[in-house]
Scaffold this motif. Structure first.
Motif, mmCIF file in Angstrom:
data_model
loop_
_atom_site.group_PDB
_atom_site.id
_atom_site.type_symbol
_atom_site.label_atom_id
_atom_site.label_comp_id
_atom_site.label_asym_id
_atom_site.label_seq_id
_atom_site.Cartn_x
_atom_site.Cartn_y
_atom_site.Cartn_z
ATOM 1 N N LYS A 1 21.463 -27.258 49.155
ATOM 2 C CA LYS A 1 20.478 -26.334 49.725
ATOM 3 C C LYS A 1 21.035 -25.632 50.962
ATOM 4 C CE LYS A 1 16.244 -28.607 48.122
ATOM 5 N NZ LYS A 1 14.977 -29.257 48.544
ATOM 6 N N ASN B 1 20.181 -17.657 53.641
ATOM 7 C CA ASN B 1 20.428 -16.977 52.369
ATOM 8 C C ASN B 1 21.810 -16.343 52.425
ATOM 9 O OD1 ASN B 1 20.433 -14.759 50.354
ATOM 10 N ND2 ASN B 1 18.344 -15.473 49.967
ATOM 11 N N ARG C 1 17.665 -20.057 47.731
ATOM 12 C CA ARG C 1 16.474 -20.081 48.573
ATOM 13 C C ARG C 1 16.044 -18.678 48.967
ATOM 14 N NH1 ARG C 1 16.628 -24.480 53.214
ATOM 15 N NH2 ARG C 1 14.473 -23.764 53.270
ATOM 16 N N SER C 2 14.787 -18.538 49.345
ATOM 17 C CA SER C 2 14.274 -17.247 49.797
ATOM 18 C C SER C 2 14.816 -16.945 51.188
ATOM 19 C CB SER C 2 12.752 -17.278 49.834
ATOM 20 O OG SER C 2 12.300 -18.297 50.719
#
Length: 277
Positions: A71, A208, A77-78
């Protein structure tokens, strides 16, 4: 992973290994560029394919290195639009860069424009952005961040500056190919370091990777697209800049440093936790 634990044990060891990762990532590109260059006459296409393979290799290594914490890479991810807002200065800088690039290029003879050439330049710039952002932000910046226990301003800025110094420093390798462009290269090292700080901060705050790839892509594309419209000499054929131009370039680069420091002021909201803005 014992290898990862060893790399992240001390700051000096981490820094040295990150330099090696940076050189190795760029060497992968050089190797494939040479391979494709032997079978493809168009240098831009050969270079683009080389960067594509190198981007894939760096991306896969990053996934392996952070397999327990993927992650952190910010791949799915946004946060893209948030990153564009935070990195809005780079959009303004891109517009300015585009204007300056065409203004300088207008001194050369115009050529017949081929859409395919513009597309090749765009794809090349895209893979340059992917390779360098996967390598310097996705891998190297996150390696530095893995050493951070609490997200204090000081600790995060160590990672920001460390990754940016390496990003700027590797541009010294250009002197191997263009030993006559000393002042031009030093200016490039400086602005790459400061832009690297901006990209690292935007990446950290948005989480991001694609937003910094995009910002990197449009900035590089703005610099290169005039080559499709004018008969511009290759870099090695251009004489080094004079001292006045070098000083002016250094002063302009300070703007990027100032923006990086302004953006860094909102890095931390909860210093006691490992969370992101």
């Amino acid at each position: 992973m014992k290898f990862r634990n060893f790399i992240e044990k001390h700051w000096l060891i981490t820094f040295v290994f990150c330099i090696l990762f940076a050189v190795a990532g760029l060497e992968i590109y050089d190797v494939f560029d040479m391979i494709f260059g032997k079978v493809i006459s168009n240098e831009r296409i050969a270079g683009t394919l080389g960067r594509m393979i190198a981007s894939l290799a760096v991306g896969l290594f990053s996934l392996y290195y952070f397999k327990k914490d993927r992650k952190c890479l910010g791949i799915q991810r946004s946060g893209f639009w948030k990153g564009l807002f935070i990195g809005g200065f780079m959009i303004v800088a891109t517009i300015s860069n585009l204007y300056s690039a065409f203004d300088e290029a207008s001194a050369y003879s115009p050529v017949k424009v081929h859409v395919s050439e513009v597309v090749i330049i765009a794809v090349e710039a895209l893979f340059i952005g992917m390779l360098e952002e996967f390598l310097f932000r996705g891998l190297i910046f996150n390696i530095f961040m893995a050493k951070v226990q609490t997200y204090t301003y000081k600790e995060v800025m160590k990672a920001v500056v460390g990754s940016a110094v390496i990003f700027g420093g590797v541009h010294l390798l250009n002197l191997i190919t263009y030993p006559n462009l000393i002042k031009v290269t030093l200016i490039q090292v400086e602005y790459a370091m400061f832009i690297g700080m901006i990209f690292a901060i935007v990446y950290f705050r948005s989480r991001n990777i694609w937003v910094v790839v995009f910002l990197h892509f449009i900035y590089d594309f703005a610099s290169e697209v005039p080559y499709a419209f004018y008969d511009i000499p290759q870099r090695g054929e251009i004489a080094d800049c004079d001292m006045a131009t070098a000083i002016a370039g250094a002063i302009v680069n300070v703007t990027f440093l100032a923006v990086a420091l302004i953006l860094s002021r909102k890095i931390i909201e909860k210093p006691s936790e490992k969370n992101v803005d």
